[in-house]
Motif scaffolding. Sequence first.
Motif, PDB file in Angstrom:
ATOM      1  N   ILE A   1     -21.796  33.208  63.641  1.00 49.77           N
ATOM      2  CA  ILE A   1     -21.453  34.096  64.754  1.00 49.77           C
ATOM      3  C   ILE A   1     -20.870  33.273  65.903  1.00 49.77           C
ATOM      4  CG2 ILE A   1     -22.411  35.644  66.518  1.00 49.77           C
ATOM      5  CD1 ILE A   1     -24.363  36.628  64.367  1.00 49.77           C
ATOM      6  N   LYS A   2     -19.762  33.772  66.473  1.00 53.96           N
ATOM      7  CA  LYS A   2     -19.139  33.080  67.598  1.00 53.96           C
ATOM      8  C   LYS A   2     -20.054  33.171  68.810  1.00 53.96           C
ATOM      9  CE  LYS A   2     -14.799  33.957  68.282  1.00 53.96           C
ATOM     10  NZ  LYS A   2     -13.537  34.562  68.773  1.00 53.96           N
ATOM     11  N   ALA A   3     -20.396  32.006  69.373  1.00 58.00           N
ATOM     12  CA  ALA A   3     -21.316  31.941  70.504  1.00 58.00           C
ATOM     13  C   ALA A   3     -20.598  31.801  71.837  1.00 58.00           C
ATOM     14  CB  ALA A   3     -22.280  30.773  70.326  1.00 58.00           C
ATOM     15  N   ALA A   4     -19.418  31.189  71.831  1.00 58.60           N
ATOM     16  CA  ALA A   4     -18.691  30.986  73.087  1.00 58.60           C
ATOM     17  C   ALA A   4     -17.228  30.696  72.798  1.00 58.60           C
ATOM     18  CB  ALA A   4     -19.296  29.831  73.874  1.00 58.60           C
ATOM     19  N   LYS A   5     -16.421  30.932  73.822  1.00 57.06           N
ATOM     20  CA  LYS A   5     -15.019  30.521  73.774  1.00 57.06           C
ATOM     21  C   LYS A   5     -14.705  29.852  75.105  1.00 57.06           C
ATOM     22  CE  LYS A   5     -13.574  35.228  74.784  1.00 57.06           C
ATOM     23  NZ  LYS A   5     -12.752  36.359  74.382  1.00 57.06           N
ATOM     24  N   ILE A   6     -13.922  28.798  75.026  1.00 51.86           N
ATOM     25  CA  ILE A   6     -13.610  27.994  76.202  1.00 51.86           C
ATOM     26  C   ILE A   6     -12.105  27.758  76.250  1.00 51.86           C
ATOM     27  CG2 ILE A   6     -13.953  25.756  77.346  1.00 51.86           C
ATOM     28  CD1 ILE A   6     -16.664  25.601  75.846  1.00 51.86           C
ATOM     29  N   THR A   7     -11.529  27.978  77.418  1.00 50.29           N
ATOM     30  CA  THR A   7     -10.115  27.698  77.639  1.00 50.29           C
ATOM     31  C   THR A   7     -10.009  26.692  78.771  1.00 50.29           C
ATOM     32  OG1 THR A   7      -9.564  29.961  76.995  1.00 50.29           O
ATOM     33  CG2 THR A   7      -7.874  28.726  78.182  1.00 50.29           C
ATOM     34  N   VAL A   8      -9.200  25.670  78.563  1.00 49.55           N
ATOM     35  CA  VAL A   8      -8.968  24.684  79.622  1.00 49.55           C
ATOM     36  C   VAL A   8      -7.471  24.501  79.829  1.00 49.55           C
ATOM     37  CG1 VAL A   8     -11.115  23.428  79.211  1.00 49.55           C
ATOM     38  CG2 VAL A   8      -9.041  22.685  78.080  1.00 49.55           C
ATOM     39  N   ASP A   9      -7.095  24.291  81.082  1.00 50.88           N
ATOM     40  CA  ASP A   9      -5.711  23.988  81.460  1.00 50.88           C
ATOM     41  C   ASP A   9      -5.713  22.596  82.054  1.00 50.88           C
ATOM     42  OD1 ASP A   9      -5.067  26.650  80.823  1.00 50.88           O
ATOM     43  OD2 ASP A   9      -5.386  27.305  82.892  1.00 50.88           O
ATOM     44  N   GLY A  10      -4.762  21.779  81.643  1.00 50.42           N
ATOM     45  CA  GLY A  10      -4.737  20.418  82.150  1.00 50.42           C
ATOM     46  C   GLY A  10      -3.347  19.821  82.193  1.00 50.42           C
ATOM     47  N   ALA A  11      -3.325  18.554  82.543  1.00 52.46           N
ATOM     48  CA  ALA A  11      -2.083  17.802  82.690  1.00 52.46           C
ATOM     49  C   ALA A  11      -2.412  16.327  82.525  1.00 52.46           C
ATOM     50  CB  ALA A  11      -1.474  18.070  84.064  1.00 52.46           C
ATOM     51  N   TRP A  12      -1.426  15.484  82.787  1.00 49.97           N
ATOM     52  CA  TRP A  12      -1.592  14.033  82.713  1.00 49.97           C
ATOM     53  C   TRP A  12      -1.613  13.456  84.111  1.00 49.97           C
ATOM     54  CZ3 TRP A  12      -3.141  12.265  78.292  1.00 49.97           C
ATOM     55  CH2 TRP A  12      -2.827  12.994  77.142  1.00 49.97           C
ATOM     56  N   LEU A  13      -2.504  12.505  84.332  1.00 45.91           N
ATOM     57  CA  LEU A  13      -2.658  11.849  85.623  1.00 45.91           C
ATOM     58  C   LEU A  13      -2.239  10.388  85.497  1.00 45.91           C
ATOM     59  CD1 LEU A  13      -3.870  12.088  88.553  1.00 45.91           C
ATOM     60  CD2 LEU A  13      -5.968  11.129  87.576  1.00 45.91           C
ATOM     61  N   ASP A  14      -1.358   9.953  86.397  1.00 47.65           N
ATOM     62  CA  ASP A  14      -1.019   8.535  86.512  1.00 47.65           C
ATOM     63  C   ASP A  14      -2.215   7.881  87.190  1.00 47.65           C
ATOM     64  OD1 ASP A  14      -0.185   6.072  87.852  1.00 47.65           O
ATOM     65  OD2 ASP A  14       1.856   6.611  87.249  1.00 47.65           O
ATOM     66  N   LEU A  15      -2.891   6.996  86.488  1.00 53.94           N
ATOM     67  CA  LEU A  15      -4.141   6.430  86.979  1.00 53.94           C
ATOM     68  C   LEU A  15      -3.949   5.430  88.113  1.00 53.94           C
ATOM     69  CD1 LEU A  15      -6.001   6.044  83.578  1.00 53.94           C
ATOM     70  CD2 LEU A  15      -6.258   7.854  85.293  1.00 53.94           C
ATOM     71  N   GLU A  16      -2.761   4.887  88.254  1.00 58.60           N
ATOM     72  CA  GLU A  16      -2.494   3.962  89.360  1.00 58.60           C
ATOM     73  C   GLU A  16      -2.096   4.726  90.618  1.00 58.60           C
ATOM     74  OE1 GLU A  16       0.849   0.649  90.265  1.00 58.60           O
ATOM     75  OE2 GLU A  16      -0.250   0.415  88.377  1.00 58.60           O
ATOM     76  N   LYS A  17      -1.147   5.652  90.473  1.00 61.72           N
ATOM     77  CA  LYS A  17      -0.659   6.418  91.628  1.00 61.72           C
ATOM     78  C   LYS A  17      -1.592   7.551  92.013  1.00 61.72           C
ATOM     79  CE  LYS A  17       4.154   5.532  90.437  1.00 61.72           C
ATOM     80  NZ  LYS A  17       5.388   6.121  89.904  1.00 61.72           N
ATOM     81  N   ARG A  18      -2.492   7.941  91.065  1.00 59.28           N
ATOM     82  CA  ARG A  18      -3.405   9.058  91.277  1.00 59.28           C
ATOM     83  C   ARG A  18      -2.628  10.348  91.546  1.00 59.28           C
ATOM     84  NH1 ARG A  18      -7.368   7.350  88.677  1.00 59.28           N
ATOM     85  NH2 ARG A  18      -8.633   9.046  89.454  1.00 59.28           N
ATOM     86  N   LYS A  19      -1.527  10.505  90.814  1.00 55.31           N
ATOM     87  CA  LYS A  19      -0.680  11.693  90.909  1.00 55.31           C
ATOM     88  C   LYS A  19      -0.394  12.202  89.505  1.00 55.31           C
ATOM     89  CE  LYS A  19       1.646  10.338  95.148  1.00 55.31           C
ATOM     90  NZ  LYS A  19       1.567  11.414  96.073  1.00 55.31           N
ATOM     91  N   LEU A  20       0.001  13.469  89.439  1.00 50.70           N
ATOM     92  CA  LEU A  20       0.372  14.030  88.143  1.00 50.70           C
ATOM     93  C   LEU A  20       1.563  13.265  87.583  1.00 50.70           C
ATOM     94  CD1 LEU A  20      -0.020  17.842  88.801  1.00 50.70           C
ATOM     95  CD2 LEU A  20      -1.638  16.271  87.733  1.00 50.70           C
ATOM     96  N   ALA A  21       1.582  13.126  86.263  1.00 49.43           N
ATOM     97  CA  ALA A  21       2.615  12.320  85.615  1.00 49.43           C
ATOM     98  C   ALA A  21       3.298  13.103  84.505  1.00 49.43           C
ATOM     99  CB  ALA A  21       1.980  11.064  85.034  1.00 49.43           C
ATOM    100  N   HIS A  22       4.531  12.724  84.237  1.00 43.00           N
ATOM    101  CA  HIS A  22       5.253  13.226  83.072  1.00 43.00           C
ATOM    102  C   HIS A  22       5.090  12.178  81.983  1.00 43.00           C
ATOM    103  CE1 HIS A  22       7.177  16.778  84.760  1.00 43.00           C
ATOM    104  NE2 HIS A  22       7.177  16.102  85.884  1.00 43.00           N
ATOM    105  N   PRO A  23       4.556  12.569  80.847  1.00 46.00           N
ATOM    106  CA  PRO A  23       4.296  11.582  79.802  1.00 46.00           C
ATOM    107  C   PRO A  23       5.585  11.099  79.136  1.00 46.00           C
ATOM    108  CG  PRO A  23       3.802  13.771  78.998  1.00 46.00           C
ATOM    109  CD  PRO A  23       4.148  13.908  80.450  1.00 46.00           C
ATOM    110  N   PRO A  24       5.532   9.910  78.529  1.00 45.89           N
ATOM    111  CA  PRO A  24       6.690   9.418  77.790  1.00 45.89           C
ATOM    112  C   PRO A  24       6.885  10.209  76.497  1.00 45.89           C
ATOM    113  CG  PRO A  24       4.848   7.930  77.514  1.00 45.89           C
ATOM    114  CD  PRO A  24       4.423   8.964  78.515  1.00 45.89           C
ATOM    115  N   GLN A  25       8.026  10.022  75.878  1.00 50.04           N
ATOM    116  CA  GLN A  25       8.373  10.764  74.661  1.00 50.04           C
ATOM    117  C   GLN A  25       7.311  10.612  73.580  1.00 50.04           C
ATOM    118  OE1 GLN A  25      11.109  12.889  74.538  1.00 50.04           O
ATOM    119  NE2 GLN A  25      10.037  13.615  72.718  1.00 50.04           N
ATOM    120  N   GLN A  26       6.714   9.446  73.467  1.00 46.80           N
ATOM    121  CA  GLN A  26       5.677   9.214  72.466  1.00 46.80           C
ATOM    122  C   GLN A  26       4.532  10.218  72.630  1.00 46.80           C
ATOM    123  OE1 GLN A  26       3.737   5.420  72.856  1.00 46.80           O
ATOM    124  NE2 GLN A  26       2.638   5.634  70.925  1.00 46.80           N
TER     125      GLN A  26
END
Length: 151
Positions: free
Chosen positions: A103-128
Amino acid sequence: MDQPLKKEFEVQWSDLDPNRHMRHSAYNDYAAHMRLKIFEEAGINMRLMEELNMGPILFREETTFLREVGMDGNIILTVALSKARADASRWSFYHEIFRPDGIKAAKITVDGAWLDLEKRKLAHPPQQIIDLVMSLPKTEDFELLIPNETK
């Protein structure tokens, strides 16, 4: 439809609350673990994230509790990509948690992105990373987002 990543976990004593069922935050802990697993299985492991100096960050985490989970057996968790921008800069995952009786007990939805850990800003990831994110298992209703959409 792709098959979602699926894993089985034993409910631990520490997962329970005073009502003798799984505490609300344990559901989200297991889901977070599953997201790291789906990234790892696609090749987005900690080493790669360290090399790129980026990591995943969440904007929203929504859990709908459907049934109680006790300590009487293992739970099954699934995860699949439900939305993503073509450049993989933003994404959403959908999880389901099933009790030992199926029996399904829960459903979870998350929205996220990538963070540049040095600049502490949202980042666009490389093609890889784009290629790896787009190779992840997807939900049946997977949605490719247009960059200015706020879904």
